[in-house]
Scaffold this motif. Structure first.
Motif, mmCIF file in Angstrom:
data_model
loop_
_atom_site.group_PDB
_atom_site.id
_atom_site.type_symbol
_atom_site.label_atom_id
_atom_site.label_comp_id
_atom_site.label_asym_id
_atom_site.label_seq_id
_atom_site.Cartn_x
_atom_site.Cartn_y
_atom_site.Cartn_z
ATOM 1 N N SER A 23 33.027 42.438 42.762
ATOM 2 C CA SER A 23 33.126 43.812 43.292
ATOM 3 C C SER A 23 33.011 44.847 42.189
ATOM 4 C CB SER A 23 34.452 43.980 44.046
ATOM 5 O OG SER A 23 35.559 43.859 43.165
ATOM 6 N N ASN A 24 33.400 44.478 40.968
ATOM 7 C CA ASN A 24 33.329 45.418 39.844
ATOM 8 C C ASN A 24 32.052 45.290 39.023
ATOM 9 O OD1 ASN A 24 35.879 46.618 40.305
ATOM 10 N ND2 ASN A 24 36.915 44.896 39.314
ATOM 11 N N ASN A 25 31.241 44.320 39.367
ATOM 12 C CA ASN A 25 30.002 44.080 38.619
ATOM 13 C C ASN A 25 28.923 43.636 39.603
ATOM 14 O OD1 ASN A 25 31.101 44.086 35.588
ATOM 15 N ND2 ASN A 25 32.541 42.905 36.851
ATOM 16 N N LEU A 26 28.422 44.576 40.371
ATOM 17 C CA LEU A 26 27.535 44.246 41.472
ATOM 18 C C LEU A 26 26.191 43.681 41.013
ATOM 19 C CD1 LEU A 26 28.216 47.323 43.800
ATOM 20 C CD2 LEU A 26 29.207 45.021 43.932
ATOM 21 N N ASP A 27 25.843 43.896 39.751
ATOM 22 C CA ASP A 27 24.570 43.390 39.241
ATOM 23 C C ASP A 27 24.722 42.040 38.536
ATOM 24 O OD1 ASP A 27 26.072 44.577 37.252
ATOM 25 O OD2 ASP A 27 24.337 45.368 36.158
ATOM 26 N N TRP A 28 25.892 41.402 38.636
ATOM 27 C CA TRP A 28 26.116 40.072 38.073
ATOM 28 C C TRP A 28 26.035 39.020 39.166
ATOM 29 C CZ3 TRP A 28 30.930 40.356 34.299
ATOM 30 C CH2 TRP A 28 30.638 41.246 33.259
ATOM 31 N N TRP A 29 25.717 37.808 38.767
ATOM 32 C CA TRP A 29 25.778 36.642 39.665
ATOM 33 C C TRP A 29 27.137 35.992 39.499
ATOM 34 C CZ3 TRP A 29 26.154 31.284 38.619
ATOM 35 C CH2 TRP A 29 25.879 30.430 39.692
ATOM 36 N N VAL A 30 27.894 35.919 40.584
ATOM 37 C CA VAL A 30 29.251 35.379 40.541
ATOM 38 C C VAL A 30 29.429 34.427 41.714
ATOM 39 C CG1 VAL A 30 31.722 35.915 40.488
ATOM 40 C CG2 VAL A 30 30.068 37.579 39.581
ATOM 41 N N THR A 31 29.973 33.249 41.460
ATOM 42 C CA THR A 31 30.210 32.320 42.555
ATOM 43 C C THR A 31 31.427 31.456 42.260
ATOM 44 O OG1 THR A 31 29.154 30.718 44.047
ATOM 45 C CG2 THR A 31 28.774 30.415 41.695
ATOM 46 N N THR A 32 32.108 31.069 43.307
ATOM 47 C CA THR A 32 33.184 30.087 43.212
ATOM 48 C C THR A 32 32.595 28.712 43.507
ATOM 49 O OG1 THR A 32 34.682 31.761 44.111
ATOM 50 C CG2 THR A 32 35.516 29.518 43.962
ATOM 51 N N THR A 33 33.054 27.725 42.783
ATOM 52 C CA THR A 33 32.490 26.390 42.963
ATOM 53 C C THR A 33 33.550 25.340 42.670
ATOM 54 O OG1 THR A 33 30.612 24.976 42.376
ATOM 55 C CG2 THR A 33 31.688 26.150 40.574
ATOM 56 N N LYS A 34 33.206 24.097 42.927
ATOM 57 C CA LYS A 34 34.049 22.971 42.528
ATOM 58 C C LYS A 34 33.214 22.022 41.681
ATOM 59 C CE LYS A 34 37.543 23.168 46.146
ATOM 60 N NZ LYS A 34 38.307 22.412 47.175
ATOM 61 N N LEU A 35 33.805 21.552 40.591
ATOM 62 C CA LEU A 35 33.126 20.624 39.696
ATOM 63 C C LEU A 35 33.505 19.196 40.056
ATOM 64 C CD1 LEU A 35 33.683 22.432 36.257
ATOM 65 C CD2 LEU A 35 31.934 22.857 38.003
ATOM 66 N N ASN A 36 32.517 18.294 39.917
ATOM 67 C CA ASN A 36 32.739 16.879 40.234
ATOM 68 C C ASN A 36 33.247 16.729 41.669
ATOM 69 O OD1 ASN A 36 32.575 14.154 39.421
ATOM 70 N ND2 ASN A 36 34.767 14.073 38.984
#
Length: 296
Positions: free
Chosen positions: A279-292
């Protein structure tokens, strides 16, 4: 659509270097490495169907700045596999590009590994060790681990894989400021400005408890971070925002950047952190993920 025309789908998940130690320079000019690599549950998608010639189409939110088709790792991999196996069949290859390019996530190499897995099924080709070595010469150091697509400790020039028992479903936030960094440029700065760091002790085994595992990883490092920041200073800001997020136990850059990750024990806190950063960096790619992840 006939059964033979049903696309074969292979995922090319984001590759995350939880640590990356650069070791001695070899006679061939490359450096040996020591890295722990895990894969995220966010991925590019690679589809193949039979046809007379090899063609490649790309689409998706991160497809705009891909290289021309003849220079694309996916196309090169398909052509190379056909030559090495003397295969006269073709394939229609479609890649949905969801992950940032040149972002330290395996990118083109992961996509190339996925197309090799898919074409192996389509063309009924056994991907032997000799074939892997020949393909890796053109497709890069990450090719071996991306082809296996399993959490591994990676050594040598990426060709030594040691399978690991590490926690499943480790929560992470991935952030890329949508700045591309070429690995060769980062290594060029590394060679000019950085001495090989003292070797750290790598644990002989990894905890299956997420909190303790993150503590183990925290004792290690990514040797390419400073060279990458010198080329792309905004990485420092990304790391700061991740590190100041509630619940983040470790923030670090992946590979040669510019993607950075934050590790969390609590997935809800990871989701909240990603939403705040996005929300504070609309020009960034941000994602939540799970590893393994157990589900990939």
């Amino acid at each position: 659509m006939t059964r033979s025309d049903t696309p074969i789908l292979e995922l090319a998940p984001a590759k995350i270097n939880l640590y990356l130690h650069i070791e001695a320079k070899l006679n061939n000019g490359m450096h040996s490495i020591d890295s722990l690599i895990m894969f995220a549950d966010c991925a590019d998608q690679v589809f193949v169907t039979p046809q007379k010639n090899i063609t490649l189409d790309r689409y998706g939110p991160m497809s705009a700045n891909l290289p021309a088709v003849p220079d694309d790792h996916v196309y090169k991999a398909a052509q190379k596999l056909a030559v090495l196996t003397n295969n006269k069949a073709g394939a229609k290859i479609i890649v949905k590009k969801n992950l940032p390019i040149a972002g330290g996530l395996g990118g083109g190499t992961a996509d190339a590994a996925a197309v090799i897995r898919a074409l192996g099924k389509l063309w009924r080709v056994d991907i032997s060790d000799d074939l892997k070595r020949n393909l890796a010469k053109e497709l890069g150091a990450d090719f071996h681990v991306c082809l296996e697509n399993k959490s591994s400790r990676v050594k040598g020039i990426g060709d030594e894989l040691l399978p690991l028992k590490v926690p499943h479903d480790l929560s992470a936030v991935l952030v890329n400021p949508l700045k591309t960094l070429m690995t060769v440029e980062v290594f060029s700065v590394f060679r000019k400005e950085v001495h090989i760091n003292q070797t750290l002790d790598i644990p002989s085994s990894w905890s299956d408890d997420s909190r303790e595992f993150i503590r183990q990883i925290k004792e290690l490092r990514n040797d390419l971070t400073d060279p990458a920041i010198s080329l792309c200073p905004i990485i420092s800001e990304v790391l700061l925002k991740l590190g100041s997020s509630d619940g983040c136990m470790l923030q670090r850059m992946s590979g040669s950047g510019a993607t950075c990750f934050g590790l969390f024990v609590d997935h809800e806190r990871a989701v909240n952190a990603a939403e705040k950063i996005r929300s504070n960096n609309l020009d960034w790619w941000v994602t939540t993920t799970k590893l393994n992840s157990k589900h990939v």
